[in-house]
Write an enzyme that holds these catalytic residues in place. Structure first.
Site, PDB file in Angstrom:
ATOM      1  N   ASP A 143       0.875  -1.177   0.000  1.00  0.00           N
ATOM      2  CA  ASP A 143       0.000   0.000   0.000  1.00  0.00           C
ATOM      3  C   ASP A 143       0.908   1.222   0.000  1.00  0.00           C
ATOM      4  O   ASP A 143       2.141   1.086  -0.051  1.00  0.00           O
ATOM      5  CB  ASP A 143      -0.952  -0.015   1.207  1.00  0.00           C
ATOM      6  N   HIS A 197      -3.154   3.053  -4.494  1.00  0.00           N
ATOM      7  CA  HIS A 197      -2.492   2.588  -3.265  1.00  0.00           C
ATOM      8  C   HIS A 197      -1.082   2.074  -3.544  1.00  0.00           C
ATOM      9  O   HIS A 197      -0.664   1.067  -2.984  1.00  0.00           O
ATOM     10  CB  HIS A 197      -3.334   1.496  -2.593  1.00  0.00           C
ATOM     11  N   GLU A 237     -10.312   2.415  -4.590  1.00  0.00           N
ATOM     12  CA  GLU A 237      -9.960   3.808  -4.294  1.00  0.00           C
ATOM     13  C   GLU A 237      -8.851   4.341  -5.207  1.00  0.00           C
ATOM     14  O   GLU A 237      -7.804   4.779  -4.738  1.00  0.00           O
ATOM     15  CB  GLU A 237      -9.541   3.926  -2.834  1.00  0.00           C
TER      16      GLU A 237
HETATM   17  C1  ACM Z   1     -10.974  -0.742   1.058  1.00  0.00           C
HETATM   18  O1  ACM Z   1     -11.319  -0.688   2.256  1.00  0.00           O
HETATM   19  N1  ACM Z   1     -10.479   0.339   0.472  1.00  0.00           N
HETATM   20  C2  ACM Z   1     -11.128  -1.950   0.252  1.00  0.00           C
END
Ligand code: ACM
Length: 759
Positions: A195, A283, A343
Site C-alpha cells: 500500500d 495505493h 480507491e
Molecule cells: C478498502 O477498504 N479500500 C477496500
C-alpha cells in the site's frame, strides 16, 4: 464513513442446528464456536494423554490432524490407555470440509472426507478441552466431554484479511494468527501486502521495493498513534520494527520469499490458504516513490483523494505489474490473487495524452473504463499463470469481466453485489458495516457482526449461489501493535466465525454466553480481547432527588471495581456489590477485572443534579419535525453553512427524506420532543459520521466528527410536555447511519417515533 479515509473516530439454510442435552451433561462444557450443525452431548469423557494411541487407519490424508493431536497429547504427563481413530470416507458421506466426531470414555472416532474436515474436527476437540489445553504442563491429561458431533461448513470462503502495509506484523505473529484462525475454522488468510505506506513482500526483480519501500520515516497515522499511546500503551509503535538504514531510524519490515514460503506451508498444514494482494493501480505510493515514471504525471505523490495511481496507458506499467505478479504467482500456490483496484484516483488519467490516445484506440468512453482496461488486462495475465483475479468492488464501475471475483466492501453501494451476481461473478462479502474490524467498538459491535447476513444485499435465491463466503477485514492505519490488533479483533472474530461456518439461526443470547464461556480459554491463550461491556447505565446520568447506579456485568466471575476520586480503578479499589444510591453529584470511574486481575474498558459515569426541565406551551402543536438538508463537506456540525440549505420539509421521524443525497452533507431536525410523563429520559444517539443532540437548547449528546457507526448516550430530567429538540448530523462520505433511541422513565427502551415529535 469511508474506512480508508477515516481519521480515528475522532478517530440457506444449509445446515440445521440441533443440540440435545442429556440430564448428566453440564452446560458450558460444550462451548464450540462456530456452532456445529448437530451436537449431541453424551455421558462420560475421554482423557487425551501421553499414552493415547492415535490410529490413523486410513490416515495419510489426515497427516496434519494427526500431527496436531500428537502435539496436544505430548503436552501432558498423564498416562491412560485409550485411542483416537481417524477414518476417511467419501465426500458423498461427509461433505468437503465437514467431519463427524464421536467422543466416549476410552475412544474418540474422527471421520472426514478431506484434510480440512479432519483438521476442523481437531479444532472442535481443542475447544471442547478449553483453557486447560493452554495451561501447561497438564498432569491430568486433557478432558474431552462425551459428545456426538456432525458438522460441515456453510461457506467455502471463510476469510480474515490483514493489512501488513500500514503497520508491519512479523512472521511469528502471523503464525499465531493462523493458529487462531484455524481454531475458529477460518480457511483464507488474505494478506494486503502493499500500500502507500509500505511494500512488504520481496520481489527479486525489484529489490529496492523492500530495501527502501518497506521502511518509512514516521507518517501522520504513526504520529496519531503516538499521541494515543500517551493514554494507551497499545498504540506504541513496536521497537522491534525499527531499524537504522543509512544513518536514519526507519520503521517497517518485509517478508523474504523464502520466509513467505515457510508461512504458506505453516498455514497449509492448518488448512489455511494465504491469498496475496498487491493493490494496484491505486495505493501504490510505496512503489511509485521509487519509480515515479509509472504514474501519469511522472512524479507520483498524493493526488486529490488518494495517491497518484499507476498509469494504465503506459506499457512500462504493464511491464512492472507483470514482473511483480509473475513472482507472486510463482510464490503463492493459491488459485486466487487479489489485484486490489480500490480507491483509485482516476482523475489523474484525465487530459493525459497517452490516455486520450489509448481511450480512442480502445474505444473507452471514460476513466472508469480505463480502469477496467487495466483490470481486464491484468486478469488475462493472471489467467495465463493459471490464477483467478479478485478485486475490490470498484472493479464493477467500468465494466467487470465475467470471470473476476468481486470482494464487496462499500456498504454504501448496496446494488454492487446484485449487479455482480446478475452477471455471474463470484462474490466474497466483506461489507464495511459488518466486516471492518478497524472500526471502533462500542457496546453493540459484537452483536452487529453476529447479525451479519451476507445474503441480505438484495440477492435473490438464484444470485445467492454466487456468494462464496465472508471475510473479516483488519485495516491497520491505527493498529500498530499485536496488543491493539487483538483488542480490535476479539471477540468480534468469534461472531464472524459463526456467520462464516454455520449460524443456521440467530441466537444472540446463546452466542454471547458461549463467548463468556470461552473467555478463560482466550485468557489462557493470552489474547488481549476486548471485555464485554458493562451496561445498565449512561455515562452522562442525572438525578433529581436521588438515583441508583445499577451495573449489569455480563461476565459473572469478573469483578467490577470503582473509584469516586477521579483515579483509575485498580485491584484495591472498591468492589461493586450492588446498587449504589446517588444523592449528590458524583463521578464514578469503573471497570471490570478478569480473574487474573486484568482491567477491561474504563467507564467514567457522571451524575449531575437537575430539576425537571419545565415544558413549553405550544399554541397549536402539529405533528412532525422541521427538516433541513445542506449538501457539502463538514467535519463538525457547528460548521453547517445555512446558505447551503437545499431542502426544507416536514418529516415525522428521524429520517433523511432526500431522494438522492450528495456524498457529503449535513442535516438538521428541529421541533419539540413530547415527554409523556415527568421523569428521567435517556437518549442513545448512534451515527456514522457525526451527530449532536440538543434538548432544551443545550448539548445533550455529543457524537460529532468523522467516525464509524458509534453510539453515545445521555440523560435529562423532563417535566411532562413539549421540550425544544434539535438533532444535527453530518455525513463525510462512504455511507451513513443515524439512529436515535430513548429509554423512557417506565424503563422501556425504544426507537423514537412519530408520536414523540411536534413542531
Ligand atoms: C478498502 O477498504 N479500500 C477496500
Amino acid at each position: 464513513m469511508k474506512c480508508r479515509l477515516i481519521n480515528l473516530a475522532l478517530l440457506s439454510v444449509l445446515v440445521c442446528i440441533k443440540i440435545t442435552v442429556n440430564a448428566q451433561v453440564v452446560p458450558g462444557k460444550y462451548t464450540v464456536i462456530p456452532q456445529p450443525s448437530v451436537l449431541s452431548p453424551q455421558p462420560g469423557h475421554f482423557i487425551l494423554n501421553r499414552n493415547t494411541v492415535i490410529n490413523p487407519s486410513s490416515g495419510v490424508l489426515f497427516g496434519a490432524a494427526v500431527r496436531e493431536l500428537k502435539t496436544m497429547k505430548d503436552k501432558t504427563t498423564a498416562v491412560v490407555k485409550n485411542t483416537i481413530s481417524l477414518k476417511s470416507v467419501h465426500e458423498d458421506v461427509i461433505p468437503k470440509g465437514g467431519y463427524k466426531l464421536s467422543v466416549k470414555s476410552g475412544e474418540v472416532v474422527l471421520t472426514a472426507s478431506t484434510t480440512e474436515g479432519a483438521f476442523a474436527a481437531v479444532s472442535t476437540l481443542k475447544q471442547l478441552i478449553g483453557a486447560s489445553l493452554y495451561k501447561l504442563p497438564s498432569k491430568t491429561g486433557f478432558e474431552i466431554p462425551g459428545v456426538e458431533i456432525s458438522d460441515a461448513p456453510r461457506f467455502e470462503w471463510r476469510g480474515v484479511h490483514l493489512d501488513v502495509s500500514r503497520h508491519f506484523f512479523d512472521l511469528e505473529y502471523l503464525r499465531k494468527m493462523i493458529d487462531r484462525m484455524a481454531l475458529y475454522k477460518f480457511n483464507k488468510f488474505h494478506l494486503h501486502l502493499t500500500d502507500d505506506q509500505g511494500w512488504r513482500i520481496e520481489i527479486k526483480k525489484y529489490p529496492e521495493l523492500t530495501a527502501k519501500g518497506a521502511w518509512r520515516t514516521l507518517n501522520k497515522q504513526d504520529s496519531a498513534c503516538l499521541v494515543l499511546a500517551k493514554d494507551n500503551p497499545d498504540y506504541e509503535l513496536p521497537e522491534k520494527h525499527f531499524k537504522m538504514i543509512d544513518g536514519a531510524r526507519k520503521y517497517g519490515g518485509f517478508y523474504t520469499q523464502e520466509e513467505m514460503k515457510g508461512l504458506i506451508k505453516y498455514a497449509a498444514d492448518r488448512s489455511v490458504e494465504i491469498i496475496p494482494e498487491i493493490d494496484m493501480p491505486g495505493h501504490m505510493m510505496a512503489a511509485t516513490a521509487l519509480m515515479p515514471w509509472l504514474t501519469s504525471n511522472g512524479k507520483g505523490g498524493q493526488a486529490k483523494d488518494f495517491s497518484e495511481p499507476l498509469c494504465p496507458c503506459k506499457e512500462t506499467t504493464f511491464e512492472f505489474a507483470e514482473n511483480v505478479f509473475t513472482e507472486i504467482a510463482a510464490l503463492f500456490p493459491s488459485k486466487y490473487i487479489h489485484l486490489g483496484a480500490d480507491e483509485v484516483e482516476k482523475s489523474s488519467w484525465k487530459n493525459v495524452p497517452e490516455c486520450d490516445a489509448l481511450m480512442k484506440k480502445e474505444g473507452l468512453k471514460d476513466i472508469n473504463q480505463l480502469q477496467s482496461y487495466f483490470v481486464h488486462r491484468m486478469e488475462r495475465f493472471f489467467n495465463s499463470k493459471g490464477k483467478k483475479l479478485i478485486g475490490w468492488d470498484e472493479i464493477l464501475d467500468g465494466g467487470i469481466s465475467p470471470t473476476a471475483t468481486l470482494m464487496y466492501w462499500r456498504t454504501w453501494v448496496p446494488d454492487a453485489p446484485r449487479h455482480a451476481a446478475e452477471k455471474g461473478n463470484e462474490l466474497i462479502m466483506t461489507p464495511g458495516e459488518f466486516c471492518y474490524f478497524d472500526a471502533q467498538q462500542d457496546a453493540n459491535s459484537l452483536q452487529k457482526v453476529y447479525s451479519f447476513d451476507p445474503y441480505n444485499f438484495k440477492l435473490n435465491t438464484a444470485e445467492r449461489k454466487f456468494v462464496m463466503g465472508v471475510q473479516a477485514n483488519i485495516w491497520t492505519e491505527y493498529i500498530p501493535s499485536e496488543q491493539r490488533l487483538e483488542y480490535m479483533v476479539f471477540p468480534r472474530l468469534l461472531a464472524m466465525a459463526e456467520v462464516a461456518w454455520g449460524k443456521p439461526s440467530l441466537d444472540w443470547k446463546g452466542f454471547e454466553q458461549k463467548v463468556i464461556d470461552q473467555l478463560p480459554m482466550l485468557d489462557a491463550m493470552k489474547i488481549n480481547y476486548r471485555f464485554l461491556d458493562l451496561n445498565g447505565f449512561s455515562v452522562n446520568s442525572v438525578f433529581v432527588d436521588k438515583a441508583a447506579l445499577e451495573i449489569f456485568n455480563p461476565v459473572k466471575n469478573f469483578d467490577v471495581r470503582y473509584t469516586t476520586d477521579g483515579s483509575v480503578p485498580n485491584l484495591s479499589s472498591k468492589l461493586y456489590k450492588g446498587k449504589l444510591i446517588i444523592e449528590r453529584p458524583v463521578q464514578f470511574k469503573l471497570a471490570a477485572f478478569n480473574t487474573s486481575g486484568k482491567r477491561g474498558e474504563l467507564y467514567t459515569v457522571n451524575y449531575e443534579k437537575q430539576d425537571y426541565a419545565p415544558s413549553v406551551q405550544l399554541a397549536s402543536p402539529k405533528k412532525g419535525l422541521d427538516f433541513f438538508y445542506y449538501p457539502g463537506a463538514y467535519h463538525l456540525v457547528k460548521d453547517i453553512n445555512e446558505k447551503a440549505l437545499e431542502v426544507q420539509k416536514v418529516t415525522s421521524a428521524i429520517e433523511i427524506p432526500v431522494e438522492k443525497t450528495a456524498d457529503q452533507f449535513a442535516t438538521r431536525h428541529k421541533g419539540y420532543f413530547y415527554a409523556a410523563e415527568q421523569g428521567i429520559y435517556t437518549f442513545f444517539l448512534r451515527s456514522d459520521d457525526g451527530s449532536v443532540l440538543k434538548l432544551e437548547g443545550k448539548m445533550l449528546v455529543d457524537n460529532d466528527g468523522w467516525h464509524s457507526s458509534f453510539e453515545k448516550s445521555a440523560q435529562i430530567a423532563l417535566a411532562k410536555g413539549y421540550h425544544p429538540f434539535e438533532l444535527l448530523f453530518l455525513e463525510g462520505g462512504g455511507g451513513y447511519t443515524l439512529k436515535l433511541e430513548v429509554l423512557l422513565p417506565s424503563g422501556e427502551r425504544r426507537a423514537v417515533r412519530a408520536e414523540d415529535f411536534y413542531r
